[in-house]
Scaffold this motif. Structure first.
Motif, PDB file in Angstrom:
ATOM      1  N   HIS A 126       0.846  -1.304  -0.043  1.00 44.92           N
ATOM      2  CA  HIS A 126       0.103  -0.029   0.068  1.00 44.92           C
ATOM      3  C   HIS A 126       0.862   1.214   0.033  1.00 44.92           C
ATOM      4  O   HIS A 126       0.267   2.340  -0.305  1.00 44.92           O
ATOM      5  N   GLU A 127       2.136   1.036   0.451  1.00 47.47           N
ATOM      6  CA  GLU A 127       2.896   2.457   0.531  1.00 47.47           C
ATOM      7  C   GLU A 127       3.765   2.161  -1.070  1.00 47.47           C
ATOM      8  O   GLU A 127       3.907   3.218  -1.541  1.00 47.47           O
ATOM      9  N   LYS A 138       2.480   4.097  -4.190  1.00 47.09           N
ATOM     10  CA  LYS A 138       2.637   5.403  -3.873  1.00 47.09           C
ATOM     11  C   LYS A 138       3.845   6.193  -4.107  1.00 47.09           C
ATOM     12  O   LYS A 138       3.840   7.342  -4.608  1.00 47.09           O
ATOM     13  N   ASP A 177      -4.818   4.274  -7.649  1.00 48.42           N
ATOM     14  CA  ASP A 177      -3.460   4.192  -7.319  1.00 48.42           C
ATOM     15  C   ASP A 177      -2.483   3.138  -7.963  1.00 48.42           C
ATOM     16  O   ASP A 177      -1.563   3.044  -8.499  1.00 48.42           O
ATOM     17  N   TYR A 186       0.137   3.310 -11.039  1.00 46.67           N
ATOM     18  CA  TYR A 186       1.784   2.847 -10.454  1.00 46.67           C
ATOM     19  C   TYR A 186       1.994   1.879 -11.562  1.00 46.67           C
ATOM     20  O   TYR A 186       2.973   1.677 -12.175  1.00 46.67           O
TER      21      TYR A 186
END
Length: 470
Positions: free
Chosen positions: A380-381, A384, A426, A430
């Motif tokens: 989840h990091e 981003k 996101d 990505y």
């Protein structure tokens, strides 16, 4: 350009002028604590190898000097050739104590007497005395009984007398040393004794030094500050007393307060190394090449991500960056650096040599390498972080075959994410970045020459880049 990182300069009058890790507040707070605490005291600073402990205590000592607080720096590792650490300690103390004693002739005479007693203590060694030094961990009653069983009564009496005499010498030594260090100022100021590199000593010397500090040098007004890696010191204890010993409990017998050094700001430290190596000048010379305009940013940002992800120590950061720096020095101004791949290969070679070998194999793709690096940051990091998409795209792009075909399951997964309507914004954004970078990691005219960068990375491995400063 510099060829290696020089030790941080610590000017005596302004010790924090080069404080790249923002240690000043931490040091000031520790001083305020320890000057107001009951003595004698053994205070341990625990931090992993290469975390900047030596720089920390040298800055601390310089700051104490500016406050006219007497201190001594004792490098245990440099003195472990001595038979007894007490002699080494007294020798180091002797070279700097005149400044403390100044014109006090009475204390100077007392110091000379104390040194002689210390020498006698170091020379005397019988089994019973071991118990004083090991805080009862070793059952020396049995040891003494075994030692005396084959001796005559006279020898037994001599041993007991020798023990009593040694105990008397220790009492005299502590009494005299207490008078030497007795503070005449108000408010009272303790004397700081910094013991550095304790975990690098031969195990028996490190333990003997701890024992001397706790049982012979436990003098009022003395504050011992031990710089150590607790896990390494515990290994030393077990090497001497056996793997079954509770080494942590053993250490508690000698240490009154433990303190973990604040985790360093790696980003600031990496920026300082970049500056010290003079790389700004190098990248400035390449700014006329459009294809090279993002090299500097990708180098620093990806290095920061991986350094944090792998929790590199300061010394490890120096070593990794030094390898990258040598590759940069071997690169002509008009040649691509491929900085994302350069950083990836530098970390991969050190952290997972098997994957590194797979990666440089032209018949294998980079999917496992990507998955390996994904493991250092939560998904989840990761999605981003543009630089991580850059890292994935470059790894995939570097493994294209000669027909410019992409054989990567990870690449196909990204295509599915983009095409899947249920993917989050996101996730889709990505994956689109990874796909675009993988197709054209440099520009439309050329792909990544992995063979060239492999040659330069392998060349660097022939250099010894071990830095000793911490």
């Amino acid at each position: 350009m510099e060829i290696k990182i020089r030790p941080i300069t610590i000017p005596s009058e302004t010790p924090f002028v080069n404080d790249e890790l923002d240690r000043q507040v931490e040091i000031k707070n520790l001083t305020d604590l320890l000057v107001n605490i009951e003595t004698p005291l053994v205070f341990a600073i625990d931090a992993k190898w290469g975390s900047g402990k030596t720089t920390f205590i040298k800055m601390w000592q310089a700051d104490l000097s500016n406050q006219e607080i007497f201190s001594l720096y004792f490098n245990a590792w440099e003195t472990d050739f001595a038979e007894d650490p007490l002699i080494a300690f007294l020798g180091e103390l002797n070279s700097s104590i005149n400044h403390y004693l100044k014109k006090d002739t009475g204390k100077k005479k007392l110091w000379e007497k104390t040194k002689k007693i210390g020498g006698h203590i170091a020379k005397r060694s019988i089994p019973v005395a071991v118990k004083l030094g090991t805080a009862g961990v070793i059952d020396t009653d049995q040891l003494l009984e075994k030692e005396l069983s084959g001796l005559s009564q006279k020898l037994a009496d001599d041993a007991v007398n020798s023990y009593n005499h040694t105990k008397s010498l220790i009492d005299d030594f502590k009494k005299n040393l207490k008078e030497v260090f007795k503070c005449s100022k108000e408010p009272k100021q303790p004397i700081f004794i910094f013991i550095d590199e304790l975990d690098r000593c031969r195990p028996t010397y490190a333990l003997e030094l701890l024992e001397r500090i706790k049982h012979i040098l436990d003098i009022e007004n003395l504050v011992f500050v031990l710089s150590l890696d607790k896990s390494q010191l515990c290994n030393s204890i077990k090497a001497v007393y056996g793997q079954d010993l509770d080494s942590i409990a053993y250490l508690r017998r000698f240490i009154d307060i433990e303190y973990s050094l604040k985790a360093p700001d790696r980003k600031n430290y990496i920026a300082s190394i970049y500056k010290k190596f003079g790389l700004e000048t190098f990248f400035e010379s390449r700014k006329n090449y459009t294809d090279f305009r993002y090299e500097k940013d990708s180098l620093l940002k990806i290095f920061n991500i991986l350094a944090d992800g792998f929790r590199l120590s300061l010394r490890e950061i120096e070593q990794y960056f030094s390898r990258i720096y040598l590759v940069i020095l071997s690169t002509k101004t008009n040649i691509h650096l491929y900085t994302p791949i350069l950083v990836v290969m530098t970390f991969l070679k050190e952290k997972n040599s098997k994957l590194y070998i797979d990666f440089i194999d032209p018949l294998k793709n980079g999917d496992e390498v990507i998955r390996f690096f994904r493991g250092i940051i939560p998904d989840h990091e990761r999605i981003k972080v543009f630089e991580f998409a850059l890292l994935e795209g470059f790894i995939i792009g570097a493994k294209k075959n000669r027909h410019e075909e992409i054989n990567s399951e990870v690449y196909r997964e990204h295509i599915k994410i983009v095409e899947n309507e249920k993917s989050s914004q996101d996730e889709r954004y990505y994956s689109e970045r990874v796909i675009n970078i993988a197709k054209e990691p440099i520009d439309w005219r050329s792909g990544i020459d992995l063979g060239d960068i492999i040659n330069r990375v392998e060349m660097v491995e022939q250099f010894n880049l071990k830095h000793e400063n911490s």
